[in-house]
Design an enzyme around this catalytic site. Structure first.
Site, PDB file in Angstrom:
ATOM      1  N   HIS A  29      -3.020   0.169  -3.441  1.00 28.35           N
ATOM      2  CA  HIS A  29      -3.866   0.711  -2.381  1.00 28.35           C
ATOM      3  C   HIS A  29      -4.110  -0.351  -1.313  1.00 28.35           C
ATOM      4  CE1 HIS A  29      -4.641   4.081  -5.175  1.00 28.35           C
ATOM      5  NE2 HIS A  29      -4.533   3.125  -6.090  1.00 28.35           N
ATOM      6  N   ARG A  65       0.853  -1.191   0.000  1.00 25.59           N
ATOM      7  CA  ARG A  65       0.000   0.000   0.000  1.00 25.59           C
ATOM      8  C   ARG A  65       0.889   1.242   0.000  1.00 25.59           C
ATOM      9  NH1 ARG A  65      -4.197   2.563   4.499  1.00 25.59           N
ATOM     10  NH2 ARG A  65      -5.265   3.928   3.014  1.00 25.59           N
ATOM     11  N   HIS A  66       0.387   2.332  -0.569  1.00 27.56           N
ATOM     12  CA  HIS A  66       1.144   3.586  -0.614  1.00 27.56           C
ATOM     13  C   HIS A  66       1.391   4.131   0.796  1.00 27.56           C
ATOM     14  CE1 HIS A  66      -2.604   5.620   0.369  1.00 27.56           C
ATOM     15  NE2 HIS A  66      -3.194   4.924  -0.601  1.00 27.56           N
TER      16      HIS A  66
END
Length: 625
Positions: free
Chosen positions: A552, A367-368
């Site tokens: 995400h 995930r970012h």
């Protein structure tokens, strides 16, 4: 089951009672499947497990040809494995990118030992026995390294086999043909022509020089283990075009074909004259059913994608080449061809190459990092704009500056950047990967700015920001239902990202175009999209190393389950899970090549945990009396 049929299959079972095939057939018979269809299912799935054969039978319950006595066709190939195979796959990919597809792309790298031949379903197990017996006989005389020399003409490019080595290989092919004739009553024609490994065939003449240049990057003397592999195909669909479904399709009419993502379809191009534009009629490899399907839901696949590998015999190097603790005697399990050093093949090759080759292939989904609007809220832009509309840093956790974008600063509201802590988090994870000496080989990224920034700073931590380019893939974006503005965000163009010094790969062709993202995307459509994209990524990245996907919170579930062969979870459970995934949360899948599957294991880096830090105003509290 008829008495005569029972007696016939009893004779077969008695001959192979000490082999696993006996147990597989007995298991299917105990489930109530007729003997002839059970044998057909085993032949169609490679005699691997009763579960696979049973699944095949259930999938083909509406197959009109299920009871037809049509056997499979079989061929014997000699295939390279290890570093040489990886180099050949790189050539396959680059030649397709630079010179388009040619006939060689239809099949994996191989040397043909025997042309396709037929074998009755009930006798296939004897082919396996023939391969094992002949392999054992030739083990000590098979050349440990095969000499290859490059040959080129206006329509062919490939390696020819040295005559001395070719003679031994041809003797092996003749011996297999003889043994298969005796044991399985098959007419097998061994290859007697010049043995060769094709690199390109039937290409455009003006591509010859480019292909030759690419071929010169292949070192034919690279370390390699050669494997004799027995493959089968459905003889009814020879010379058909193979299409693969990119998306799920539910039939709207009775004459239409159900498609699941990844389904392979046989299409006869000579029978499409009366079909409506945009549609084709084909037969499903998965179900055997025939019907109409929308062609834009598919892409062209390779001929060999529908083939089934039955057995293989690996000619392992002499024991003296191995480290002493890996020098094990040959073993045979359940009478099947067994590679006695399967678990040490990669160690063997690494030993021969002084451990210069990556030993595993992995998929790291991340995930970012922390996004600025999750810290300062959706109105963060208003906090940072001066009266004349210029950006200023209202808090140290705001970015020092924003990249330039043609559509204006307000579009950052729906495509927000990382906070400064998010940048630090990302670089920290990259440094941890570097410390663990993890070999990241490819980076794929959602088009969201926060994801691209995360990928860039992870690469900086790895000290690979100048060596690995980021492949921006719109299909990696999150579920469109969760977009608050209910429209597709306006992402920065690749040229803008490059101008902002992000190392973007401009030559990458995305699997799922940005225009295909729709605000009304259902959960089923999202799951189908994720499955198609991640399978294409894994298929494209054949060399060892770690494939990094930066996406995400939802990515950790939706891009690992298809690789692991798991069904999509319920949408409610999915939403509940995603809410628990923090910034820079990661999942790691490792390929088990011997078992042809992936497993999820502990990530190569530790978790990143930190507390919140609220805004502070010294005027409040410090000066209070």
């Amino acid at each position: 089951m008829a008495v005569a049929e029972t007696q016939l299959y009893s004779k077969v079972l008695n001959k192979v009672k000490n082999r696993s095939t006996c147990a597989l057939l007995e298991s299917l018979l105990s489930m109530g499947f007729p003997a002839h269809t059970a044998q057909k299912a085993l032949a169609a799935t490679g005699h691997k497990t009763a579960e696979e054969a049973s699944k095949w039978l259930h999938s083909h319950c509406n197959d009109p040809s299920l009871d037809d006595p049509i056997p499979q066709e079989y061929a014997l190939y000699l295939c390279p494995t290890g570093p040489l195979h990886d180099k050949l796959q790189e050539f396959w990919k680059e030649s397709k990118n630079q010179c388009a597809r040619n006939k060689a792309h239809e099949i994996f790298p191989h040397i043909t030992l025997c042309d396709f031949f037929t074998c009755e379903d009930r006798k296939v197990e004897f082919l396996h026995e023939a391969l094992k017996k002949v392999g054992d006989r030739f083990l000590n005389v098979f050349p440990p390294a095969i000499s290859l020399s490059l040959h080129s003409s206006v329509s062919y490019l490939g390696f020819f086999i040295n005559d001395a080595h070719a003679n031994v290989i041809k003797e092996f092919a003749v011996a297999f043909a003889t043994e298969a004739s005796i044991l399985a009553d098959c007419r097998v024609k061994p290859c007697t022509k010049q043995l060769h490994l094709t690199l390109a065939h039937k290409f455009y003449p003006h591509h010859q020089k480019t292909l030759e240049q690419l071929a010169k990057s292949i070192n034919p003397g690279q370390s390699c283990l050669w494997t004799a592999a027995l493959y089968s195909r459905d003889m009814r669909f020879v010379n058909y075009q193979i299409l693969q479904a990119l998306f799920q399709y539910k039939p709207q009419n009775i004459d239409e074909l159900m498609l699941n993502t990844g389904d392979l379809i046989y299409v006869d191009r000579t029978q499409q004259s009366d079909v409506s534009d945009g549609w084709v009629i084909g037969t499903s490899h998965r179900t055997g059913c025939r019907g109409f399907l929308p062609e834009n839901y598919t892409e062209k696949a390779n001929e060999s994608d529908t083939w089934v590998k039955h057995r293989e015999y690996t000619f392992t190097p002499a024991s003296g080449l191995l480290p002493k603790n890996e020098n094990e005697p040959r073993r045979k399990l359940n009478g099947e061809v067994h590679n006695p050093m399967t678990k040490s093949v990669t160690q063997t090759l690494a030993f021969q190459l002084s451990q210069t080759v990556a030993l595993r292939r992995g998929l790291l989904v991340m995930r970012h990092g922390e996004r600025v609007d999750h810290v300062f809220g959706k109105s963060w832009i208003q906090q940072c704009l001066t009266a004349d509309g210029k950006y200023h840093r209202a808090d140290l956790n705001f970015p020092a500056n924003l990249p330039k974008r043609r559509d204006g600063i307000k579009h950052f509201e729906y495509d927000p950047p990382l906070s400064c802590c998010g940048v630090f988090q990302s670089r920290l994870v990259g440094e941890a990967l570097l410390e663990k000496q993890e070999a990241v080989s490819h980076v794929y990224c959602s088009p969201a700015l926060r994801c691209i920034q995360t990928a860039q700073h992870v690469l900086e931590g790895l000290k690979l920001e100048q060596k690995i380019k980021i492949r921006v893939e719109p299909g990696l974006f999150e579920w469109m239902k969760w977009e608050a503005n209910k429209i597709i965000p306006s992402f920065m163009a690749l040229t803008e990202l490059t101008e902002a010094t992000y190392n973007i790969d401009p030559s990458y062709r995305c699997t799922f175009p940005l225009s295909s993202l729709v605000p009304s995307e259902s959960y089923e459509e999202y799951v189908s999209r994720c499955s198609a994209v991640v399978k294409q990524i894994v298929s494209d990245c054949t060399s060892n190393g770690i494939i990094l996907i930066v996406g995400h919170g939802s990515s950790l579930d939706s891009f690992t389950r298809p690789v692991l062969g798991l069904p999509a979870r319920d949408s409610n459970d999915f939403a509940s899970l995603v809410r628990k995934i923090p910034s820079l949360g990661v999942c790691f899948c490792e390929e088990l090549k011997e078992e042809n599957r992936w497993q999820m294991i502990n990530p190569p880096v530790k978790t990143l945990t930190h507390g919140s830090n609220a805004a502070f105003n010294w005027r409040n509290g410090i000066l209070d009396s």
